[in-house]
Design an enzyme around this catalytic site. Structure first.
Site, short mmCIF file in Angstrom:
data_model
loop_
_atom_site.label_atom_id
_atom_site.label_comp_id
_atom_site.label_asym_id
_atom_site.label_seq_id
_atom_site.Cartn_x
_atom_site.Cartn_y
_atom_site.Cartn_z
N ARG A 1 0.83 -1.21 0.00
CA ARG A 1 0.00 0.00 0.00
C ARG A 1 0.86 1.26 0.00
O ARG A 1 0.56 2.27 0.62
CB ARG A 1 -0.98 0.01 1.18
CG ARG A 1 -1.82 -1.26 1.33
CD ARG A 1 -2.60 -1.60 0.05
NE ARG A 1 -3.44 -2.78 0.21
CZ ARG A 1 -3.17 -3.98 -0.34
NH1 ARG A 1 -2.08 -4.16 -1.11
NH2 ARG A 1 -4.00 -5.00 -0.15
N GLU B 1 1.18 13.32 5.24
CA GLU B 1 2.26 14.30 5.43
C GLU B 1 2.94 14.62 4.09
O GLU B 1 3.28 15.77 3.80
CB GLU B 1 3.28 13.77 6.43
CG GLU B 1 2.68 13.65 7.82
CD GLU B 1 3.67 13.12 8.84
OE1 GLU B 1 4.10 11.96 8.71
OE2 GLU B 1 4.03 13.87 9.77
N GLU C 1 -1.62 7.56 14.15
CA GLU C 1 -0.41 7.47 14.97
C GLU C 1 -0.74 7.14 16.43
O GLU C 1 -0.03 6.37 17.08
CB GLU C 1 0.39 8.78 14.90
CG GLU C 1 1.21 8.95 13.63
CD GLU C 1 0.41 9.46 12.43
OE1 GLU C 1 -0.84 9.57 12.51
OE2 GLU C 1 1.04 9.74 11.40
N LEU D 1 5.70 0.51 8.92
CA LEU D 1 5.70 0.21 10.36
C LEU D 1 6.60 -0.97 10.69
O LEU D 1 7.18 -1.03 11.79
CB LEU D 1 4.25 -0.05 10.81
CG LEU D 1 3.31 1.15 10.66
CD1 LEU D 1 1.86 0.74 10.94
CD2 LEU D 1 3.71 2.31 11.57
C1 1HE Z 1 2.04 -2.02 5.66
C2 1HE Z 1 1.55 -0.74 5.98
C3 1HE Z 1 2.42 0.12 6.69
C4 1HE Z 1 0.01 -1.77 4.91
N1 1HE Z 1 3.64 -0.34 7.02
N2 1HE Z 1 3.25 -2.42 6.01
N3 1HE Z 1 0.03 3.68 8.79
C5 1HE Z 1 -1.01 2.96 9.23
O1 1HE Z 1 -1.21 2.77 10.41
C6 1HE Z 1 -1.90 2.41 8.16
C7 1HE Z 1 -1.76 0.92 8.11
N4 1HE Z 1 -2.42 0.35 6.95
C8 1HE Z 1 -3.76 0.16 6.84
O2 1HE Z 1 -4.55 0.60 7.67
C9 1HE Z 1 -4.21 -0.65 5.68
O3 1HE Z 1 -3.11 -1.39 5.19
C10 1HE Z 1 -4.79 0.18 4.50
C11 1HE Z 1 -6.13 0.81 4.92
C12 1HE Z 1 -3.84 1.27 4.04
C13 1HE Z 1 -5.03 -0.78 3.31
O4 1HE Z 1 -5.80 -1.90 3.74
P1 1HE Z 1 -5.83 -3.24 2.87
O5 1HE Z 1 -6.79 -4.18 3.52
O6 1HE Z 1 -6.05 -2.88 1.44
O7 1HE Z 1 -4.33 -3.83 2.92
P2 1HE Z 1 -3.59 -4.66 4.08
O8 1HE Z 1 -3.92 -6.12 3.94
O9 1HE Z 1 -3.80 -4.05 5.39
O10 1HE Z 1 -2.07 -4.43 3.69
C14 1HE Z 1 -1.45 -5.08 2.58
C15 1HE Z 1 -0.01 -5.31 2.98
O11 1HE Z 1 0.63 -4.05 3.18
C16 1HE Z 1 0.14 -6.06 4.29
O12 1HE Z 1 1.32 -6.80 4.21
P3 1HE Z 1 1.31 -8.39 3.90
O13 1HE Z 1 2.76 -8.79 3.92
O14 1HE Z 1 0.46 -9.00 4.98
O15 1HE Z 1 0.69 -8.53 2.54
C17 1HE Z 1 0.31 -4.96 5.29
O16 1HE Z 1 1.01 -5.37 6.46
C18 1HE Z 1 1.15 -3.99 4.50
N5 1HE Z 1 1.05 -2.63 5.00
N6 1HE Z 1 0.30 -0.62 5.51
C19 1HE Z 1 4.02 -1.58 6.69
N7 1HE Z 1 2.06 1.35 7.02
C20 1HE Z 1 7.09 9.76 9.51
S1 1HE Z 1 6.00 9.40 10.74
C21 1HE Z 1 4.56 8.88 9.99
C22 1HE Z 1 3.81 7.98 10.91
C23 1HE Z 1 2.81 7.17 10.19
O17 1HE Z 1 2.75 7.13 8.98
S2 1HE Z 1 1.75 6.29 11.17
C24 1HE Z 1 0.61 5.58 10.08
C25 1HE Z 1 1.04 4.24 9.63
#
Ligand code: 1HE
Length: 261
Positions: free
Chosen positions: A26, A112, A132, A66
């Protein structure tokens, strides 16, 4: 997929097209992504007149990677955040305007990144979140400065405290995006806007990107003084001279009232 460059770059005429290319995660922003983004941004500043940032797949960007973040020592997290600041600052206060096309998740660091761009276009699938608080961390990509100024610290605090997501129409009312367009058309619209901005005189664009946000942060007195200097500097360019002459000689199109909004 994992080994391909996580950022795509293409020069389309005068417009640099910069894509987040990690849809299987994503478009989560790892160190590798942010460094590749930096290279693309610098290249765009050298050879393009405007740029568009977009995300491949159904989500613009899920924010900070993350999994990678978890492995970092405390100092690594601080330095990582400072690195994002420098790179995003290169977008916001660079030489060329950046439009951004948003769909699906525009979350955390993805929001951001969008906030560092100058023209934000969201399609109807876009949703904005700052999870966050839920993840036990804090914004680190400039959000507390840029997003707070765009939508207000109070609304940003609400999003962070409650973890609520906000849709594109509400975000437009809040000032977080400038355009909401039908599903699947954000990239096209962002490109159209980038093309328009690319037609401006480079010094005018430089002033819009660099003087305007600084003046906002000054006292009124200093702001007005700086405005006069910037204005004189822009007017002194040969390009301004030619553009003013073209208007007076009726060689340029006249302004028109907007189409129905
Ligand atoms: C990730 C990440 C990620 C997905 N880091 N791997 N961001 C968040 O807290 C948002 C986290 N993500 C989500 O809430 C959802 O992934 C989505 C709404 C964006 C998309 O949902 P979906 O159902 O289409 O996908 P998914 O099954 O959750 O994710 C697909 C894969 O991407 C999955 O990995 P896989 O190996 O199991 O296939 C997820 O783990 C991975 N993935 N998002 C790592 N963020 C400079 S400071 C900024 C601080 C922040 O940005 S905090 C917010 C972080």
């Amino acid at each position: 997929m994992a080994n391909q460059e996580p950022i795509s770059y293409e020069l389309d005429g005068e417009i640099a097209m910069i894509g987040l290319r990690r849809p299987e995660k994503r478009n989560a922003v790892s160190d590798r992504v942010v460094e590749a983004l930096n290279i693309a941004i610098e290249r765009a500043q050298d050879e393009a007149k405007a740029a568009v940032i977009f995300g491949e797949g159904t989500h613009f960007c899920a924010g900070l990677d993350l999994a990678e973040h978890m492995q970092k020592p405390l100092i690594g997290a601080v330095m990582g955040s400072r690195r994002w600041h420098r790179i995003f600052d290169g977008i916001e206060r660079g030489a060329i305007p950046f439009a951004v096309a948003l769909q699906g998740a525009v979350v955390g660091g993805g929001f951001e990144l969008a906030a560092a761009c100058h023209l934000r276009v969201a399609d109807e699938t876009a949703f904005f979140g700052l999870p966050e608080g839920q993840r036990g961390i804090f914004v680190g990509g400039g959000g507390s400065v840029r997003i707070a100024r765009l939508i207000g610290a109070q609304r940003m605090g609400d999003m962070m405290l409650t973890g609520r997501t906000v849709g594109p129409a509400q975000m437009e009312v809040w000032g977080g995006v400038n355009y909401v367009v039908p599903t699947g058309t954000a990239l096209e619209k962002a490109k159209e806007l980038a093309r328009l901005a690319a037609q401006n005189a480079p010094m005018s664009n430089y002033a819009i990107l660099n003087a305007l946000p600084r003046i906002r942060d000054m006292s009124s007195e200093d702001g007005l003084f700086t405005e006069s200097l910037m204005s004189a500097l822009a007017s002194a360019t040969p390009e301004a001279n030619e553009r003013l002459r073209a208007f007076l000689e009726k060689r340029t199109a006249r302004l028109k009232a907007p189409d129905a909004e």
